[in-house]
Design an enzyme around this catalytic site. Structure first.
Site, short mmCIF file in Angstrom:
data_model
loop_
_atom_site.label_atom_id
_atom_site.label_comp_id
_atom_site.label_asym_id
_atom_site.label_seq_id
_atom_site.Cartn_x
_atom_site.Cartn_y
_atom_site.Cartn_z
N ARG B 48 0.87 -1.18 0.00
CA ARG B 48 0.00 0.00 0.00
C ARG B 48 0.90 1.23 0.00
O ARG B 48 2.12 1.12 0.15
CB ARG B 48 -1.01 0.02 1.16
CG ARG B 48 -0.73 -0.76 2.39
CD ARG B 48 0.31 -0.18 3.29
NE ARG B 48 0.14 1.24 3.46
CZ ARG B 48 1.12 2.07 3.69
NH1 ARG B 48 2.38 1.64 3.75
NH2 ARG B 48 0.90 3.36 3.85
N GLY B 49 0.28 2.38 -0.12
CA GLY B 49 1.03 3.60 -0.30
C GLY B 49 1.09 3.89 -1.79
O GLY B 49 1.52 3.03 -2.57
N ALA B 50 0.64 5.08 -2.18
CA ALA B 50 0.47 5.36 -3.61
C ALA B 50 1.74 5.10 -4.43
O ALA B 50 1.67 4.38 -5.43
CB ALA B 50 -0.04 6.79 -3.78
N ARG B 89 -7.05 -0.66 -7.34
CA ARG B 89 -7.58 0.29 -6.35
C ARG B 89 -7.90 1.59 -7.07
O ARG B 89 -7.12 2.05 -7.91
CB ARG B 89 -6.60 0.52 -5.20
CG ARG B 89 -6.53 -0.70 -4.27
CD ARG B 89 -5.78 -0.40 -3.00
NE ARG B 89 -6.56 0.42 -2.09
CZ ARG B 89 -6.03 1.03 -1.01
NH1 ARG B 89 -4.75 0.91 -0.76
NH2 ARG B 89 -6.80 1.74 -0.21
N GLN B 193 -2.16 1.71 10.00
CA GLN B 193 -0.90 1.89 9.27
C GLN B 193 0.08 2.75 10.07
O GLN B 193 1.28 2.63 9.89
CB GLN B 193 -1.14 2.56 7.91
CG GLN B 193 -1.85 1.69 6.89
CD GLN B 193 -3.35 1.90 6.91
OE1 GLN B 193 -3.92 2.32 7.92
NE2 GLN B 193 -4.02 1.59 5.82
N ASP B 234 -2.86 10.53 -2.24
CA ASP B 234 -3.14 9.52 -3.25
C ASP B 234 -3.53 10.14 -4.57
O ASP B 234 -3.36 9.53 -5.63
CB ASP B 234 -4.24 8.57 -2.76
CG ASP B 234 -3.71 7.71 -1.63
OD1 ASP B 234 -3.58 8.22 -0.51
OD2 ASP B 234 -3.33 6.54 -1.90
N ASN B 244 -6.36 11.79 0.52
CA ASN B 244 -5.38 11.01 1.28
C ASN B 244 -6.15 10.19 2.31
O ASN B 244 -7.37 10.33 2.48
CB ASN B 244 -4.36 11.94 1.94
CG ASN B 244 -3.20 11.18 2.55
OD1 ASN B 244 -2.58 10.36 1.89
ND2 ASN B 244 -2.93 11.41 3.83
N LYS B 245 -5.45 9.34 3.02
CA LYS B 245 -6.04 8.42 4.00
C LYS B 245 -7.09 9.11 4.87
O LYS B 245 -6.91 10.24 5.32
CB LYS B 245 -4.90 7.89 4.88
CG LYS B 245 -5.29 6.93 5.97
CD LYS B 245 -6.02 5.71 5.45
CE LYS B 245 -5.28 4.98 4.36
NZ LYS B 245 -6.16 4.07 3.59
#
Lengths: 334, 334
Positions: B48-50, B89, B193, B234, B244-245
């Protein structure tokens, strides 16, 4: 109106608590005959919620009297036991308020103390109904009579009180007035009082709800999904500054920015008349383990330090109104 | 600078991923030879993580070529596999950006595609160093050279990239410049996370940190404990609106109210040049189970509905600056 849930009760001359650490998996009750076990139960959040802790503390004074008699303690030792009850948790004013209120009846004997504890429970029940009515009137007046989506944080229902609840009592009353569409329930980390307790109460009452991570509340509010947010309080200063479960401030700020009402619902006993404002309210800092472990499962590197305040302080300027059993105190403009 | 952690790698002609669902308990790597397993890994947040998803997606195109050869797929079937990678995603722009970038090299053959994927990884590594320098320069210029307490949300480090990270890369650079006091790490529900991944990276790098419930970030910021907050992104629209998250918006709002800097740190590839603003960014809604269960433990009444968006959108007006590998774009006044 509170249904079958009794979080705090006095049964067979013993304080009886529903163990809220086990909900929603188990509905288990414990009875107590020792003050230190009650204090431990309060610290571990077997019982939580400012009004419920107050009533539990009042009954615990009767337990202290019984224990003192059984163990031949002198009156100084009894007073020490009672002091320890009042100090079990530092932020909620109701605990020390209730303990001091029944302590005054010590000279009149055990039955007078017990009667006063029952009286606090009765008043709490009545005040829940009154807050429910006053809060609902306020919401319907401001937003019109239509089914509303309301957001709440932590648990402020029958588990947190001996009534229909404070903020959740208003939500229940809105439901009974056909003015409720759905409840957004913040899960309320770290101890998940929202997803574990509030969701369980709402499910039992057939009220439609949706659980969200605390961090999603701001988005829900700013995106127009929420009509108003309601929380309880553990201590309120005379200017309206309110200490409540950590995360309340973020909800208040989002409501302020979105221009929707943010209500604090709490009995008058929550108002600390010694405080002009909230700046000196002592905020309980809880353990690293509450963050680093989850039901015994490690979720962070071993030995991680944390910042784990149990409460935060919402300045009065972000609060639309404080609802008590007496009236709606309007503070900021919604 | 990224230390020994390699979240995404190409080893023995196979995409290799560090399984981030197991951290901090286990450090385990998986290799992949089937596209559907890579897509599943992306969906389950093994990676994960763009930026990391982008690099993984680029390498996955090589895996698709190998699989197509092994299974005698025709070119339409290969294109379908590649489409599916890009769609694994929906919110992060980097995934489809990286997939499309290497797809162009299909006519030149497998080694050209692989070389382009390596090139994306190299550029990501370089851009991490550049963002670290530009972001640190910005903070030191605005706040002075002194040890700062910085708050971050989610994970934006070596686990989220193939570099020192985006927001966490700036934090690492601040540490190497002796300009860091401590990092406040939002735990980042529901998948933690922050407490699982960011805390683990910081611990491995001997950087002082403190984990907090997401809901405590507002209090920490409003009470003056934090000098600045930094997050990744993201997808960023041309006006600076940043997805973002979930929880980023609450941090931004608190920084805005407290008057401290709020930085978005992300490579230029995160900017979606088709978007004037963020209003049309598709926000992924994830499952009820992520909220109702925790590592298999039930934490809410069975069957509870949830509101579980993976991301939120922070309007540009709450963002002090967007830091990319090219420059600091100043948006709102801190």
């Amino acid at each position: 109106m509170s249904g079958p849930i009794k979080a705090v009760d006095w049964i067979d001359e013993k304080l009886t608590l529903l163990d809220q650490t086990l909900i929603p998996l188990e509905e288990k009750y414990h009875s107590y005959q020792e003050v230190n076990l009650i204090i431990e139960a309060i610290k571990k959040l077997v019982v939580r919620g400012a009004p419920a802790i107050g009533v539990a503390g009042a009954y615990a004074v009767v337990t202290a009297i019984d224990q003192a008699k059984r163990e031949n303690l002198n009156s100084d030792q009894l007073e020490d036991l009672i002091d320890a009850i009042g100090d079990a948790r530092p932020t909620a004013v109701n605990l020390s308020w209730a303990v001091e209120r029944v302590r005054k009846f010590l000279p009149s004997g055990r039955s007078a103390v017990l009667e006063e504890a029952h009286q606090i429970a009765r008043e709490d029940r009545l005040s829940g109904d009154l807050m429910g009515a006053i809060g609902s009137d306020w919401l319907i007046e401001k937003l019109g009579k239509k089914p509303l989506t309301l957001l709440t944080h932590c648990n402020t229902g029958s588990l947190a009180t001996t009534s229909i609840g404070t903020a959740l009592g208003v939500i229940r009353t809105m439901q009974s007035r056909q003015a409720l569409k759905e409840v957004f329930v913040d899960e309320t980390r770290p101890l998940l009082q929202g997803s574990r307790l509030t969701a369980w109460e709402l499910m039992k009452s057939n009220i439609s709800y949706r659980i969200l991570p605390d961090s999603a509340a701001t988005m829900a509010i700013m995106n127009g999904k929420i009509d108003a947010a309601l929380i309880g309080a553990d201590r309120i200063a005379l200017n309206g500054d309110s200490a409540n479960k950590i995360g309340s401030l973020a909800v208040a700020l989002a409501c302020h920015e979105a221009g929707i009402p943010f209500l604090v619902v709490a009995p008058e006993s929550t108002v600390d008349r010694n405080l002009q404002d909230g700046s000196s309210i002592h905020i309980e800092i809880r353990s690293d383990d509450e963050i680093n472990y989850f039901k015994g499962i490690q979720v962070a590197p071993i030995g991680s330090q944390t910042f784990n305040p149990a409460f935060d302080l919402t300045p009065a300027k972000y609060i639309s109104a404080v609802i008590t059993e007496k009236r709606a105190y309007e503070i900021a403009k919604a």
